[in-house]
Scaffold this motif. Structure first.
Motif, PDB file in Angstrom:
ATOM      1  N   ALA A   1       0.864  -1.186   0.000  1.00 29.62           N
ATOM      2  CA  ALA A   1       0.000   0.000   0.000  1.00 29.62           C
ATOM      3  C   ALA A   1       0.892   1.225   0.000  1.00 29.62           C
ATOM      4  O   ALA A   1       1.958   1.229   0.629  1.00 29.62           O
ATOM      5  CB  ALA A   1      -0.912   0.004   1.226  1.00 29.62           C
ATOM      6  N   SER A   2       0.476   2.245  -0.694  1.00 30.57           N
ATOM      7  CA  SER A   2       1.257   3.479  -0.720  1.00 30.57           C
ATOM      8  C   SER A   2       0.470   4.579  -0.030  1.00 30.57           C
ATOM      9  O   SER A   2      -0.725   4.743  -0.279  1.00 30.57           O
ATOM     10  CB  SER A   2       1.568   3.881  -2.163  1.00 30.57           C
ATOM     11  OG  SER A   2       0.375   4.129  -2.870  1.00 30.57           O
ATOM     12  N   VAL A   3       1.143   5.295   0.862  1.00 33.54           N
ATOM     13  CA  VAL A   3       0.508   6.452   1.492  1.00 33.54           C
ATOM     14  C   VAL A   3       0.527   7.562   0.449  1.00 33.54           C
ATOM     15  O   VAL A   3       1.596   7.961  -0.015  1.00 33.54           O
ATOM     16  CB  VAL A   3       1.260   6.888   2.770  1.00 33.54           C
ATOM     17  CG1 VAL A   3       0.633   8.136   3.358  1.00 33.54           C
ATOM     18  CG2 VAL A   3       1.293   5.757   3.785  1.00 33.54           C
ATOM     19  N   PRO A   4      -0.650   8.038   0.040  1.00 28.79           N
ATOM     20  CA  PRO A   4      -0.693   9.028  -1.039  1.00 28.79           C
ATOM     21  C   PRO A   4      -0.057  10.348  -0.635  1.00 28.79           C
ATOM     22  O   PRO A   4      -0.091  10.749   0.528  1.00 28.79           O
ATOM     23  CB  PRO A   4      -2.193   9.233  -1.287  1.00 28.79           C
ATOM     24  CG  PRO A   4      -2.877   8.122  -0.600  1.00 28.79           C
ATOM     25  CD  PRO A   4      -1.979   7.667   0.496  1.00 28.79           C
ATOM     26  N   GLY A   5       0.508  11.002  -1.626  1.00 27.80           N
ATOM     27  CA  GLY A   5       1.020  12.350  -1.421  1.00 27.80           C
ATOM     28  C   GLY A   5      -0.130  13.339  -1.423  1.00 27.80           C
ATOM     29  O   GLY A   5      -1.271  13.004  -1.750  1.00 27.80           O
ATOM     30  N   LEU A   6       0.146  14.555  -1.026  1.00 27.96           N
ATOM     31  CA  LEU A   6      -0.869  15.596  -1.109  1.00 27.96           C
ATOM     32  C   LEU A   6      -0.202  16.892  -1.510  1.00 27.96           C
ATOM     33  O   LEU A   6       1.005  17.076  -1.341  1.00 27.96           O
ATOM     34  CB  LEU A   6      -1.629  15.746   0.207  1.00 27.96           C
ATOM     35  CG  LEU A   6      -0.847  16.046   1.465  1.00 27.96           C
ATOM     36  CD1 LEU A   6      -1.509  17.200   2.195  1.00 27.96           C
ATOM     37  CD2 LEU A   6      -0.893  14.822   2.363  1.00 27.96           C
ATOM     38  N   SER A   7      -0.980  17.770  -2.089  1.00 26.23           N
ATOM     39  CA  SER A   7      -0.436  19.047  -2.547  1.00 26.23           C
ATOM     40  C   SER A   7      -1.403  20.171  -2.205  1.00 26.23           C
ATOM     41  O   SER A   7      -2.607  19.958  -2.069  1.00 26.23           O
ATOM     42  CB  SER A   7      -0.159  19.016  -4.055  1.00 26.23           C
ATOM     43  OG  SER A   7      -1.343  18.735  -4.773  1.00 26.23           O
ATOM     44  N   LEU A   8      -0.835  21.323  -2.055  1.00 29.06           N
ATOM     45  CA  LEU A   8      -1.590  22.536  -1.753  1.00 29.06           C
ATOM     46  C   LEU A   8      -1.546  23.417  -2.984  1.00 29.06           C
ATOM     47  O   LEU A   8      -0.465  23.698  -3.506  1.00 29.06           O
ATOM     48  CB  LEU A   8      -0.964  23.258  -0.550  1.00 29.06           C
ATOM     49  CG  LEU A   8      -1.575  24.580  -0.116  1.00 29.06           C
ATOM     50  CD1 LEU A   8      -3.005  24.367   0.375  1.00 29.06           C
ATOM     51  CD2 LEU A   8      -0.737  25.209   0.980  1.00 29.06           C
ATOM     52  N   GLY A   9      -2.696  23.831  -3.455  1.00 33.26           N
ATOM     53  CA  GLY A   9      -2.746  24.692  -4.614  1.00 33.26           C
ATOM     54  C   GLY A   9      -2.059  26.030  -4.352  1.00 33.26           C
ATOM     55  O   GLY A   9      -1.820  26.415  -3.204  1.00 33.26           O
TER      56      GLY A   9
END
Length: 159
Positions: free
Chosen positions: A27-35
């Motif tokens: 399982a991969s912990v998803p990345g996140l981004s801030l606009g």
């Protein structure tokens, strides 16, 4: 002093897919981004933080059981969401334990196999299931695996 995070010590559960949970291999912990918002000025634009987090997709790899029950669970969920054969089939999906959306949790274990960190994914639903590759040319027995990709609304981390 802290220890390093081991990629081997985890458990993954999806409430509505018990057969998938048992066979998860990765399982991969998803990345996140801030606009980012660009604020114009007469000289050069000034960059400001946005107001919304965007999560990458969650991907899990599962071994496929010999009866393909776990693979069929995901496929049935996707068919119920996207291409139900009738209104009754969609109604059955939305009123069953499977549901339209589900929550999932990734438990990162300590070195003695106790849950140390819980990452909860809310309002999860499948968007892709990878192909099942059958190949007689592999030198050693490798069991068939499938990658399942999910979208979700939010991710919470609890330590």
């Amino acid at each position: 002093m802290s220890n390093f995070l081991s990629p081997l010590e985890f458990d993954f559960t999806i409430k509505c897919l018990p057969n998938v949970s048992f066979f998860v291999q990765g399982a991969s912990v998803p990345g996140l981004s801030l606009g980012v918002v660009e604020q114009p000025t007469p000289f050069k634009p000034i960059m400001r933080h946005g107001d919304r987090l965007e999560y990458d997709e969650l991907t899990v790899t599962m071994k496929v059981d010999s009866d393909m029950e776990n693979w069929q669970e995901v496929v049935s969920w996707m068919k119920g969401l996207a291409a139900p054969a009738s209104f009754d089939q969609y109604k059955e999906l939305s009123e069953s334990d499977l549901g339209v959306y589900s929550d999932a949790s990734l438990y990162i274990m300590s070195n003695v196999k106790n849950p140390k960190i819980e990452i909860t994914f809310e309002d999860l639903f499948p968007i892709n299931i990878g192909p099942l590759i059958m190949d007689t040319r592999v030198p050693d027995l490798e069991f068939v695996t499938a990658d399942v990709t999910f979208k979700f609304t939010s991710m919470k981390i609890k330590t």
